[in-house]
Design a protein around this motif. Structure first.
Motif: not given
Lengths: 110, 115
Positions: A98-110
């Motif tokens: 299996k591959l287990f994922f972290g909770s993630g980072t939503q990156l917005s570049v403006l």
């Protein structure tokens, strides 16, 4: 049990600024670690993977780099962000099955 | 390099109905994965299919793998609202190798279950 921590959860950065996203894994040693990116809420793309300290492989050419300074730490960086770097970044680790994922980072570049 | 295609990409279902999501892949692969993603959240592993003919079930979801046809299916039985999410299938990016987390993903199927 194994856990994966990823931070920050959200990030808004101006174009041209630097980036550092960090990921740590607990409860396992010498894990295979990965950075994935998900653009516009659809399919994921593998960016980097690492099988050990200082060992980084890049899957796609890009404006980003990765480092693994410690066994259970994986860092995604950029010196100068582009608009196209916006997306949802996910750190992951894998077992045989299996591959287990972290909770993630939503990156917005403006 | 493996390519993965899902269909449909959008699926609107009524509660209580059955439906199937299809995942076709381009080259020989002995494993296939299914993930679920809720809006703004990370991916949750649903099924790992490791051999031809593998079938796994969890609640109202059942996944199968046919390596000869290069096809995996995710069958939804008697859908409920809680199943609304995006579903991804994924397979090994490269045949063989020992880095099991190097996956290529389908585009995802956005499932909406309504009354």
């Amino acid at each position: 049990s194994q856990t994966i921590h990823q931070w920050p959860a959200t990030l808004v950065q101006p174009v041209g600024s630097p980036l550092s996203l960090e990921c740590t894994v607990e409860g396992t040693s010498n894990p295979n670690l990965y950075w994935y990116r998900q653009a516009a809420g659809r399919g994921l793309q593998l960016l980097f993977y690492s099988v050990g300290i200082g060992q980084i492989s890049s899957e796609v050419p890009q404006n980003l780099s990765a480092s693994r300074p410690q066994d259970r730490q994986f860092i995604l960086s950029s010196k100068k962000l582009l608009l196209s770097d916006s997306g949802f970044y996910l750190c992951a680790w894998s077992t045989y099955e299996k591959l287990f994922f972290g909770s993630g980072t939503q990156l917005s570049v403006l | 390099e493996l390519k993965v295609e899902q269909n449909p990409l959008f699926l609107s279902m009524q509660e209580g109905k059955n439906y199937t999501i299809y995942c076709n892949y381009s080259t020989t692969s002995d494993r296939l994965y299914w993930y679920r993603q809720d809006p703004g959240k990370s991916l949750e592993s649903l099924f790992v299919l490791l051999s031809n003919g593998a079938v796994k079930q969890e609640g109202r979801l059942m996944a199968s793998l046919d390596t000869k046809a290069r096809l995996s299916t995710l069958h939804i039985t008697a859908a409920v609202h809680d199943l609304s999410a995006t579903y991804f299938c994924a397979g090994p990016l490269y045949a063989g190798g020992t880095s099991y987390g190097k996956l290529t993903f389908g585009q995802g199927t956005i499932l909406t279950v309504h009354p």
